[in-house]
Design an enzyme around this catalytic site. Structure first.
Site, PDB file in Angstrom:
ATOM      1  N   PRO A   3      22.926  27.867 -15.033  1.00 55.44           N
ATOM      2  CG  PRO A   3      24.975  27.245 -14.087  1.00 55.44           C
ATOM      3  CD  PRO A   3      23.949  26.809 -15.103  1.00 55.44           C
ATOM      4  CG  ASP A   4      22.672  33.511 -11.677  1.00 57.43           C
ATOM      5  OD1 ASP A   4      23.405  32.718 -11.033  1.00 57.43           O
ATOM      6  OD2 ASP A   4      21.831  34.236 -11.131  1.00 57.43           O
ATOM      7  CG  PHE A   5      28.251  34.294 -14.801  1.00 57.76           C
ATOM      8  CD1 PHE A   5      29.467  33.705 -15.060  1.00 57.76           C
ATOM      9  CD2 PHE A   5      27.358  34.447 -15.847  1.00 57.76           C
ATOM     10  CE1 PHE A   5      29.815  33.268 -16.327  1.00 57.76           C
ATOM     11  CE2 PHE A   5      27.678  34.017 -17.125  1.00 57.76           C
ATOM     12  CZ  PHE A   5      28.903  33.429 -17.364  1.00 57.76           C
ATOM     13  NE  ARG A   6      29.348  39.167 -11.179  1.00 59.71           N
ATOM     14  CZ  ARG A   6      29.400  39.197 -12.501  1.00 59.71           C
ATOM     15  NH1 ARG A   6      28.315  38.934 -13.196  1.00 59.71           N
ATOM     16  NH2 ARG A   6      30.516  39.480 -13.132  1.00 59.71           N
ATOM     17  CG  ASP A  35      21.832  30.687 -23.482  1.00 58.21           C
ATOM     18  OD1 ASP A  35      21.301  31.293 -24.440  1.00 58.21           O
ATOM     19  OD2 ASP A  35      21.639  31.008 -22.299  1.00 58.21           O
ATOM     20  CG  ASN A  43      22.323  34.988 -21.471  1.00 56.17           C
ATOM     21  OD1 ASN A  43      22.981  35.319 -20.482  1.00 56.17           O
ATOM     22  ND2 ASN A  43      21.009  35.115 -21.512  1.00 56.17           N
ATOM     23  CG  HIS A  69      29.542  38.978 -22.891  1.00 51.62           C
ATOM     24  ND1 HIS A  69      28.962  39.007 -21.640  1.00 51.62           N
ATOM     25  CD2 HIS A  69      29.952  40.255 -23.129  1.00 51.62           C
ATOM     26  CE1 HIS A  69      29.029  40.233 -21.150  1.00 51.62           C
ATOM     27  NE2 HIS A  69      29.620  41.008 -22.037  1.00 51.62           N
TER      28      HIS A  69
END
Length: 315
Positions: free
Chosen positions: A66-69, A142, A140, A159
């Protein structure tokens, strides 16, 4: 540079906006006329390009991450069960020190190895194979870029990611801990994070950048050369709300076209203007966008082969 959602560095990057012309492009040619994907494809085919990519969570959503927002499906919407004071607290260093249990629970769903690269990641690989990719700056964690075959030096994980872990509290702060040791401790039947904390003298965290932590050194060390040489910036699947990452959009020379592949238009407060001659916004999900761009470039079959290929070993 400290990772923050609020654009606390907006003024600093505003200053840079005025100075970049001196550093990189005071005598640069005028930007080419680009208005849509077809004109971007023609620009890419006209001569070899040095492409820099800014990638956000939107390039990984079709992998099941999932993305964040995004309302209802984004990661922040799924954090309600943890009764956090605010969604961002999950990735806040001070909150983690006080209550690490929610993060340790969530992290088990995010470990690399559970997901396959998306067409967007294979597009990055295709840019690399064709000698066009200067660098990918990704928000990301991942590591799907490396699973798609990009070499470590081609990616700046702004990040952080799960590649390394370290102690962040107590007398052993900074001590490296093998990632598999943390993963095993958190797995069902494992010893748990409390036992791991006791053994290492503090809480152990993957090298994911939390709010309040500095970004990796590579982020600042490489951006000057990368964005100074860039003659096509592709921005994919990011809200451009987290700084200092979002400020990168401002660093290419004035003559460098910028292509935004996203479900919604963003970056207006950072000077991204699709009505200008240099900026193009293509409104669609990232995978559909790169498939369409590859058709225009004549790369469709190559992209399809990569998407169907087995995952290569790490470079």
């Amino acid at each position: 540079r400290v990772f923050t959602r609020r654009p606390v560095l907006t003024f600093r990057f505003g200053q840079r906006r005025r100075s970049m012309g001196i550093i990189f492009g005071s005598h640069a040619k005028e930007p080419p006329e680009v208005s849509d994907l077809a004109s971007i494809a023609a620009y890419m085919q006209a001569e070899p390009r040095r492409v820099v990519v800014m990638a956000g969570a939107g390039i990984s959503t079709s992998a099941g991450i999932p993305d964040f927002r995004t309302q209802g499906t984004g990661l922040y919407s799924k954090l309600q069960k943890y009764n956090l004071p605010r969604p961002e607290a999950m990735f806040d260093l001070q909150f983690f020190r006080r209550d690490p249990a929610p993060f340790y629970d969530l992290v088990q769903e995010l470990w690399p190895g559970r997901f396959r690269p998306t067409p967007s990641h294979w597009f990055l690989r295709l840019l690399s194979d064709k000698g066009l990719l200067r660098r990918v700056y990704t928000q990301n964690i991942d590591s799907l870029e490396s699973l798609a075959g990009l070499a470590a030096e081609q990616v700046v994980a702004a990040h952080g990611n799960f590649d390394t872990c370290h102690v962040v509290t107590g007398r052993s702060a900074g001590k490296a801990v093998p990632t598999e040791e943390l993963r095993a401790a958190l797995a069902p039947g494992g010893e748990g994070w409390q036992a791991l904390r006791e053994r290492h003298g503090g809480l152990v965290k993957p090298a994911i950048v939390f709010f309040g932590e500095n970004l990796p050194d590579r982020f600042s060390q490489l951006q000057g050369g990368d964005f100074g040489a860039c003659d096509l910036l592709i921005i994919m699947g990011t809200s451009l709300q987290v700084f200092p990452f979002a400020g990168l959009i401002d660093l290419p020379p004035r003559a460098c076209p910028r292509l935004l592949l996203n479900r919604e238009r963003v970056g207006g407060d950072l000077g991204f203007d699709p009505d200008s001659s240099r900026d193009v916004f293509h409104e669609a999900d990232c995978d559909s966008s790169v498939i369409e761009l590859c058709k225009l470039l004549g790369w469709q079959e190559e992209l399809e082969r990569l998407c169907e290929s087995p995952i290569p070993p790490p470079p």
